[in-house]
Design a protein around this motif. Structure first.
Motif, short mmCIF file in Angstrom:
data_model
loop_
_atom_site.label_atom_id
_atom_site.label_comp_id
_atom_site.label_asym_id
_atom_site.label_seq_id
_atom_site.Cartn_x
_atom_site.Cartn_y
_atom_site.Cartn_z
N TYR A 1 -13.09 41.33 67.13
CA TYR A 1 -11.83 41.05 67.24
C TYR A 1 -11.09 41.64 66.33
O TYR A 1 -9.90 42.12 66.72
CB TYR A 1 -11.67 39.40 67.15
N LEU A 2 -11.44 41.94 65.13
CA LEU A 2 -10.91 42.61 64.04
C LEU A 2 -10.32 44.46 64.70
O LEU A 2 -9.28 44.70 64.78
CB LEU A 2 -11.60 43.03 62.82
N GLY A 3 -11.54 44.83 65.31
CA GLY A 3 -11.12 46.19 66.13
C GLY A 3 -10.37 45.91 67.25
O GLY A 3 -9.61 47.00 67.37
N GLN A 4 -10.35 44.98 67.95
CA GLN A 4 -9.59 44.86 69.17
C GLN A 4 -8.25 44.80 68.80
O GLN A 4 -7.11 45.37 69.45
CB GLN A 4 -10.11 43.67 70.08
N LEU A 5 -7.91 43.86 68.03
CA LEU A 5 -6.55 43.69 67.42
C LEU A 5 -5.88 45.11 66.69
O LEU A 5 -4.81 45.32 67.29
CB LEU A 5 -6.62 42.66 66.29
N CYS A 6 -6.62 45.77 65.76
CA CYS A 6 -6.04 46.89 65.25
C CYS A 6 -5.81 48.01 66.30
O CYS A 6 -4.88 48.61 66.20
CB CYS A 6 -6.85 47.07 63.96
N LYS A 7 -6.98 48.09 67.08
CA LYS A 7 -6.71 49.34 68.13
C LYS A 7 -5.72 48.98 69.00
O LYS A 7 -4.84 49.91 69.35
CB LYS A 7 -8.13 49.35 68.70
N HIS A 8 -5.46 47.70 69.43
CA HIS A 8 -4.06 47.32 70.49
C HIS A 8 -3.07 47.46 69.70
O HIS A 8 -1.89 48.04 70.32
CB HIS A 8 -4.40 45.68 70.73
N PHE A 9 -2.90 47.12 68.54
CA PHE A 9 -1.44 47.14 67.62
C PHE A 9 -1.31 48.63 67.33
O PHE A 9 0.09 49.02 67.67
CB PHE A 9 -1.60 46.08 66.52
N ALA A 10 -2.42 49.61 67.20
CA ALA A 10 -2.04 50.83 66.80
C ALA A 10 -1.30 51.68 67.96
O ALA A 10 -0.94 52.94 67.55
CB ALA A 10 -3.36 51.45 66.31
N HIS A 11 -1.52 51.17 68.94
CA HIS A 11 -0.43 51.85 70.15
C HIS A 11 0.99 51.72 69.78
O HIS A 11 1.54 52.61 70.49
CB HIS A 11 -1.03 51.53 71.47
N LYS A 12 1.46 50.88 68.97
CA LYS A 12 2.86 50.86 68.81
C LYS A 12 3.33 50.78 67.40
O LYS A 12 4.37 50.90 67.19
CB LYS A 12 3.38 49.63 69.78
N ILE A 13 2.44 50.42 66.39
CA ILE A 13 2.73 50.26 65.00
C ILE A 13 1.61 50.87 64.44
O ILE A 13 0.61 51.26 64.91
CB ILE A 13 2.91 48.91 64.74
N ASP A 14 2.05 50.99 62.96
CA ASP A 14 0.79 51.36 61.85
C ASP A 14 -0.08 50.35 61.97
O ASP A 14 0.28 49.13 61.24
CB ASP A 14 1.68 51.75 60.62
N ALA A 15 -1.21 50.50 62.49
CA ALA A 15 -2.41 49.60 62.34
C ALA A 15 -3.76 50.53 62.20
O ALA A 15 -3.89 51.47 63.01
CB ALA A 15 -2.31 48.46 63.46
N ASP A 16 -4.77 50.32 61.61
CA ASP A 16 -6.16 50.50 61.37
C ASP A 16 -6.96 49.70 60.94
O ASP A 16 -6.57 48.65 60.46
CB ASP A 16 -5.90 51.77 60.59
N PHE A 17 -8.23 49.92 61.18
CA PHE A 17 -9.27 49.19 60.34
C PHE A 17 -10.48 50.28 60.05
O PHE A 17 -10.50 51.24 60.44
CB PHE A 17 -9.76 48.37 61.37
N ASP A 18 -11.23 49.77 58.97
CA ASP A 18 -12.20 50.59 58.67
C ASP A 18 -13.28 49.36 58.09
O ASP A 18 -13.13 48.62 57.30
CB ASP A 18 -11.75 51.34 57.28
N GLY A 19 -14.48 49.51 58.98
CA GLY A 19 -15.51 48.44 58.71
C GLY A 19 -15.07 47.17 58.98
O GLY A 19 -14.69 46.63 60.03
N ASN A 20 -15.09 46.42 57.97
CA ASN A 20 -14.64 45.10 58.18
C ASN A 20 -13.27 44.50 57.60
O ASN A 20 -12.87 43.33 57.46
CB ASN A 20 -15.70 44.09 57.49
N HIS A 21 -12.37 45.51 57.44
CA HIS A 21 -11.06 45.36 56.92
C HIS A 21 -10.13 45.99 57.94
O HIS A 21 -10.39 47.04 58.25
CB HIS A 21 -10.99 45.76 55.44
N GLY A 22 -9.11 45.47 58.09
CA GLY A 22 -7.79 46.00 59.01
C GLY A 22 -6.43 45.58 58.57
O GLY A 22 -6.32 44.45 57.73
N TYR A 23 -5.35 46.08 59.24
CA TYR A 23 -4.24 45.79 58.86
C TYR A 23 -3.48 45.90 60.08
O TYR A 23 -3.73 46.82 60.81
CB TYR A 23 -3.61 46.54 57.49
N ALA A 24 -2.13 45.38 60.01
CA ALA A 24 -1.23 45.81 60.88
C ALA A 24 0.30 45.59 60.55
O ALA A 24 0.54 44.52 60.32
CB ALA A 24 -1.04 44.80 62.41
N ASN A 25 1.13 46.81 60.43
CA ASN A 25 2.41 46.60 59.93
C ASN A 25 3.48 46.56 60.76
O ASN A 25 3.69 47.49 61.50
CB ASN A 25 2.40 47.70 59.04
N PHE A 26 3.80 45.27 61.10
CA PHE A 26 5.05 44.92 62.03
C PHE A 26 6.23 45.24 61.57
O PHE A 26 6.37 45.21 60.40
CB PHE A 26 4.66 43.52 62.77
#
Length: 96
Positions: free
Chosen positions: A16-41
Motif C-alpha cells: 500500500y505504501l508503494g501504491q500510494l506513493c506511485k499514485h501521488f507521484a503522477h501529480k505531486i512530489d512523492a516517492d518511497f524507498d523500501g519501507n518509507h515514503g512521503y507525499a508533499n501535497f
C-alpha cells in the motif's frame, strides 16, 4: 503546525505504501524507498512507514482545514486500494 497520525494494521503495508506513493507521484512530489515514503501535497505533508504488520501515516499541515484535507486525500485513496480488506476509514490521532 497541525499534526495527526494513523495506523492501519495489515500484512500488506509495503504494498500500500508503494501504491500510494506511485499514485501521488503522477501529480505531486512523492516517492518511497523500501519501507518509507512521503507525499508533499500543496496543503500538507504525509510521511509513511510500512512493515509486515502495518502502515503508519504521519501528516502535517499549516492549519486544521489543510490537515483535514490531507487526511481525506490519504484516507480515500487507501480505502480504495485496500478494498479487499474492507477498510472503511482510518482512526486519526491529532497531536495536542
Amino acid at each position: 503546525m497541525q499534526k495527526s497520525q494513523a495506523q492501519f494494521m495489515t500484512d500488506k503495508g509495503p504494498r500500500y505504501l508503494g501504491q500510494l506513493c506511485k499514485h501521488f507521484a503522477h501529480k505531486i512530489d512523492a516517492d518511497f524507498d523500501g519501507n518509507h515514503g512521503y507525499a508533499n501535497f500543496p496543503f500538507g505533508i504525509a510521511k509513511m512507514r510500512a512493515d509486515a504488520n502495518q502502515l503508519e501515516i504521519a501528516i502535517e499541515a499549516e492549519d486544521e482545514a489543510a490537515l483535514s484535507r490531507t487526511k481525506d486525500v490519504i484516507e480515500s485513496h487507501l480505502v480504495r486500494f485496500a478494498f479487499r480488506e474492507n477498510l472503511e476509514k482510518l482512526e486519526w490521532r491529532d497531536a495536542a
